[in-house]
Design an enzyme around this catalytic site. Structure first.
Site, PDB file in Angstrom:
ATOM      1  N   PRO A 637     119.305 -19.698  16.780  1.00 23.43           N
ATOM      2  CA  PRO A 637     119.140 -19.184  15.246  1.00 23.43           C
ATOM      3  C   PRO A 637     117.409 -19.337  14.894  1.00 23.43           C
ATOM      4  O   PRO A 637     116.973 -18.323  14.311  1.00 23.43           O
ATOM      5  CB  PRO A 637     119.919 -20.235  14.479  1.00 23.43           C
ATOM      6  CG  PRO A 637     120.323 -21.072  15.500  1.00 23.43           C
ATOM      7  CD  PRO A 637     120.136 -20.797  16.907  1.00 23.43           C
ATOM      8  N   LYS A 638     116.952 -20.324  15.532  1.00 27.92           N
ATOM      9  CA  LYS A 638     115.393 -20.365  15.181  1.00 27.92           C
ATOM     10  C   LYS A 638     114.643 -19.212  15.915  1.00 27.92           C
ATOM     11  O   LYS A 638     113.918 -18.624  15.122  1.00 27.92           O
ATOM     12  CB  LYS A 638     114.965 -21.635  15.647  1.00 27.92           C
ATOM     13  CG  LYS A 638     113.488 -22.195  14.995  1.00 27.92           C
ATOM     14  CD  LYS A 638     113.297 -23.645  15.394  1.00 27.92           C
ATOM     15  CE  LYS A 638     112.143 -24.483  14.864  1.00 27.92           C
ATOM     16  NZ  LYS A 638     112.049 -25.723  14.978  1.00 27.92           N
ATOM     17  N   GLU A 710     114.556  -4.788  18.628  1.00 29.52           N
ATOM     18  CA  GLU A 710     114.262  -3.357  17.902  1.00 29.52           C
ATOM     19  C   GLU A 710     114.692  -3.426  16.361  1.00 29.52           C
ATOM     20  O   GLU A 710     113.801  -2.967  15.559  1.00 29.52           O
ATOM     21  CB  GLU A 710     114.725  -2.331  18.764  1.00 29.52           C
ATOM     22  CG  GLU A 710     115.051  -2.443  20.378  1.00 29.52           C
ATOM     23  CD  GLU A 710     113.834  -2.476  21.111  1.00 29.52           C
ATOM     24  OE1 GLU A 710     112.766  -1.997  20.585  1.00 29.52           O
ATOM     25  OE2 GLU A 710     113.935  -3.167  22.009  1.00 29.52           O
TER      26      GLU A 710
END
Lengths: 746, 208
Positions: A637-638, A710
């Protein structure tokens, strides 16, 4: 970022190396008798060399060689006739055109084309000697302006780029509400902070040690094997740390191969280090692209037709293509759909995919047009998108593997304060500043390639995980660590990941948002093999959990539990010691199945921004940004949040500041440095909130994780342009949105 | 813009001419055979090298260094190529990106725009000099915690600037940090996290 209690954020595993200066990038390796190579670039964009004086440079102190088209050392795989090969000396492009091989002839095909490579024993001496090389040219008229060369536009070969139509065109032509808009994006340059180059040393007749700046060590290894016609096994490529890539390291550039050839000729290690200005001409760029969107809708906001056309630059010597119009084919329901994509060969160096490649370009046009149409319809832009939302892929007529954009619209609108947005533009003014809100959608293909991962668990409690993938910055090593930790329960600080070297098991390039899906799955598969072996050991004859079904065992925090009786347990270390297994060492090739044929797999993103536009000067500031990722389960998550923030920052640059300008009379850049080509700096970037939807994609891979490199930028520039329109009533269709385009609003 | 890349260094060039002449004079004293042999062995070069090198004494991260450098060598290239302190990064060589930021006598400078020879007698601190052994500097710790980087290439320069930013008294608000500290480019776009790291270190009020 909201926190998932089951997957708490952890610090980057290579973070300590990066904050202490201990991380070594390619140019920082040293070898005995290392020499320095500097490139002399052409000062014309089209013509031929009539004379080249190298004597002064050769006589300059410390110079070991000056290499030009007259004496470039052999590159056997290039000098003989070649077949199509993205990394090498392109043969004549399929569309016709000419061949470019570095230092191989008098022809100049683009500005900055290497005309000499000067090698000396120090960087200073090489740089000075390079200034002594004098070249005379017969100059021809160069053509570098897409808009003025549209007659040369061609449709690239291949089904992906063929003209596409779906449905009945009459639906569009008879639509009661219509629009047609033209958009342009300028040349943008990747400009990672680390300068490009290579360090190479021939350690044997068919053995090379290479420190590279590449997004794929194995791709560089293969390219060199082809160029020098030697066995890839003799070539070792190392890129553990890479100072950013954003796409420019997706191929092996000709000057890298030439440097390796020079190192062989001189019989000593040679390091090429390019200048920042050379980064504009020798390692690709996002191509200048013109786009037109025609759109028709009924009065209720139902889309009846979209036509999306794009025309982009390429080099005269190579066809460069990207999926600029492809997103339009499946993003919304529309009775009629048409896309066309063309390229214009120019006297320019070849582009290369830049973050969110064609899709970022295409999304600027499509998502701007969606906003324009919503305005014409007097509909809220989110409502208009929801009206044309599709749960299945209309291009391929099959379901999306997962799509949670509806949740994204809701959460993003709440986070940005969409209810404060006025549908009438130029309605909010705070002092000298006009305030507006905008949003844009992004999507990018999600896939899973193949990778081999080796994992070694030792009875001292340590785990080593290996794969030859490169980590250019997003946190691949951290993600690999977390996946291994989640499968085997080995404490994070006892897990070591090794990557970025061709001596490791084969791994993919870092590109196209595929690495977490591909390598993460491979880490999971290999670690699962180890887990199975541990379960067999525990439940087998004489094992501490003898008689239990191995399938029912649970592994948590280094302990194996019987699923039905948690009091029955054994630690991994005890188990390995008792079983006399000092090491469990597994290697597994891992790849996807036929899920790609059954489902359309994409990651999605949403970007919401608030902008302030200065009423007098036209200066635009992004004052608030929310970026939302719908990319399956979030592994790390970080680092994932940082990746989204980074994409948003790139989006601010695309929207507001970045533009590589060519003086078309000369075919040369006028702003090829960081002082004049403006990438976003601290002052351009507000706090950016990220929302990670974090719902597993049930089909893509066993982890349910998709890429987000992206989507982090795709759709962002449109969100800014839409917010600027909302703030001012002025629609800017030509990026970047610089103050001159908005000045005099009052 | 481009400084030393394309412009010949006039001083160096005239010194070269002088050396050539003096070598020619010396050659007269030799037999022709000896002169040819001297040239073949590159003694010319070695003489030139010796004349072009200037002695320099400075302290880097508290350690006294005595080196010989050409006048045209930048502090950045001295650190990276001769002292093997590669934590300081080369991002542009034009003083436009901040990746090469170090402290000279406590002030932040772009080491790519600082000729090494001008740091005679100076105290230079680089990223390698911030941590105390295994214990990270508070700013390094904060960058790690707030994920103030991705690829890590601009990070040493960011951290050196961030420390200076607080010392100079310019870290009182996010707006001030963004304004004062914009000379360090991060292409991965970690800016918001970097601002959070600086704010945290500032708030803790530790001596830096």
């Amino acid at each position: 970022m909201e926190k998932n209690p089951k997957n708490p954020p952890i610090d980057r595993v290579d973070g300590r190396m990066k904050v202490t200066g201990g991380a070594k990038y390619f140019a920082e390796f040293e070898m005995p008798k290392m020499a320095y190579c500097v490139i002399v670039g052409s000062t014309i964009a089209r013509g031929s060399i009539t004379g080249i004086q190298t004597k002064k440079a050769e006589a300059s102190p410390g110079v070991l060689g000056v290499f030009t088209h007259l004496n470039r050392p052999p590159i056997p795989g290039w000098d003989s006739p070649v077949t199509g090969n993205a990394n090498g000396p392109a043969p004549a492009p399929p569309s016709g055109g000419e061949t470019y091989r570095i230092l191989s002839g008098k022809e100049i095909l683009f500005d900055g084309q290497p005309v000499a490579m000067v090698v000396a024993d120090t960087f200073e001496r090489a740089t000075y000697a390079a200034s002594l090389v004098k070249v005379s040219y017969a100059k021809q008229t160069s053509h570098t302006d897409v808009g003025k060369n549209l007659s040369k536009a061609i449709t690239p070969k291949g089904p992906r780029f063929a003209d596409y139509t779906r449905g009945d065109r009459k639906a569009l032509e008879s639509a009661p509400v219509q629009l047609e808009s033209n958009y342009s994006i300028p040349i943008e340059v990747h400009n990672p902070m680390e300068l490009h180059g290579i360090l190479a040393h021939w350690t044997g007749p068919e053995e090379i040690m290479i420190y590279a700046k590449t997004q794929g060590v194995m791709a560089t290894q293969q390219a060199m094997a082809r160029a020098f016609k030697i066995d890839a096994k003799g070539i070792r490529v190392h890129t553990e740390f890479m100072g950013g890539g954003f796409g420019m390291g997706l191929r092996t550039w000709p000057q890298e191969v030439a440097t390796v050839a020079i190192a062989r000729k001189l019989g000593r290690p040679v390091k090429l280090l390019m200048t920042r200005s050379q980064m504009f001409t020798l390692v690709g760029h996002r191509p200048y692209t013109l786009q037109t969107i025609r759109m028709g809708a009924d009065a209720n906001g139902k889309l009846l037709g979209i036509v999306h056309e794009a025309t982009a630059e390429t080099a005269s010597y190579e066809d460069f293509t990207e999926a600029t119009v492809n997103m339009t084919r499946f993003m919304y329901e529309s009775a009629y759909l048409e896309t066309r994509y063309k390229i214009v060969p120019l006297d320019r160096s070849v582009p290369i995919w830049m973050r969110g490649p064609g899709e970022a370009t295409g999304a600027f046009a499509l998502e701007s047009a969606m906003d324009e149409m919503a305005h014409q319809l007097k509909m809220d832009p989110i409502e208009f998108r929801l009206k044309n939302y599709t749960e299945t892929d209309p291009e391929r007529n099959r379901p999306f593997s997962a799509k949670n954009l509806k949740e994204g619209y809701e959460r993003g609108a709440k986070a940005i304060g969409w209810n404060q947005r006025k549908s009438e533009p130029a309605s909010i003014r705070e002092g000298d500043w006009l305030v507006g809100y905008g949003m844009g959608t992004g999507t990018f293909n999600a896939s899973r390639g193949q990778a081999t991962v080796r994992a070694i668990l030792k009875s001292d409690g340590s785990l080593t995980v290996q794969c030859a993938v490169t980590d250019i910055g997003p946190g691949t090593g951290t993600a690999m660590t977390l996946v291994a930790h989640q499968v085997l329960g080995v404490p994070l600080d006892r897990i070591k990941v090794e990557y970025g070297d061709t001596t490791l098991p084969p791994g993919p390039m870092q590109g196209g948002s595929t690495v977490t899906s591909t390598v993460g799955s491979a880490v999971m598969d290999t670690c699962t093999l180890i887990k199975k072996e541990l379960a067999q050991l525990a439940t087998g004859a004489g094992g501490p959990l003898q008689g239990q079904n191995p399938e029912d065992l649970v592994l948590e925090e280094g302990q194996l539990y019987a699923g039905n009786n948690p009091s029955k347990k054994v630690s991994l270390l005890e188990l390995m010691q008792q079983s006399n297994m000092p090491v469990i060492d597994k290697t597994q090739l891992s790849k996807g199945g036929d899920e790609q044929q059954k489902y359309s797999m994409y990651s999605f993103s949403l970007h919401f921004v608030q902008v302030n536009v200065h009423a007098l000067t036209g200066a635009v500031k992004v004052t608030k940004a929310i970026s939302i990722a719908d990319a399956g389960r979030i592994v790390s998550p970080k680092t994932a949040a940082s990746q989204m923030i980074g994409g948003a920052v790139g989006g601010i640059g695309m929207a507001l500041t970045e533009e590589a300008l060519i003086d078309h009379r000369l075919g040369r850049f006028v702003n090829n440095n960081f002082g004049d080509y403006h990438v976003p700096v601290h002052a351009d970037v507000p706090a950016i909130e990220t929302i990670l939807i974090d719902k597993p994609d049930p089909y893509i891979n066993p982890m349910g994780a998709k890429g987000m490199g992206e989507i982090a930028i795709i759709g962002f520039a449109a969100a800014v342009a839409n917010a600027v329109f909302n703030a001012t009533g002025k629609r800017i269709r030509d990026l970047p949105i610089t103050p001159d385009k908005l000045i005099g609003l009052v | 813009m481009s400084t030393h890349n394309n412009e010949p260094n006039p001083n160096s060039s005239s010194r070269r001419s002088f050396l050539k002449q003096s070598t020619a004079l010396t050659a007269i004293a030799f037999t022709p055979g000896a002169a040819v042999s001297a040239a073949q062995k590159g003694w010319d070069e070695q003489v030139a090298l010796a004349f072009e090198q200037l002695p320099l004494r400075l302290k880097v991260n508290g350690i006294a260094q005595q080196v010989n450098v050409e006048a045209r060598v930048t502090l950045l290239d001295l650190l990276r190529d001769q002292l093997h302190l590669t934590g300081t990064k080369k991002g542009c060589d034009y003083g436009q990106c901040g990746a090469c930021t170090v402290h000279v006598n406590g002030e932040r400078v772009n080491s790519c725009l600082t000729l090494a020879i001008t740091t005679e007698g100076c105290q230079v601190t680089t990223i390698e000099g911030l941590a105390k052994g295994e214990e990270l500097h508070p700013m390094q710790q904060a960058f790690l915690k707030h994920d103030g980087f991705q690829c890590g290439y601009c990070t040493p320069g960011q951290i050196m600037s961030a420390v200076a930013c607080i010392k100079e008294g310019h870290a009182d608000s996010p707006e001030e940090i963004r304004r004062v500290y914009e000379c360090n480019i991060c292409r991965c776009g970690a800016y918001p996290n970097i601002v959070n790291a600086i704010l945290e270190v500032k708030a803790k009020g530790e001596k830096l």
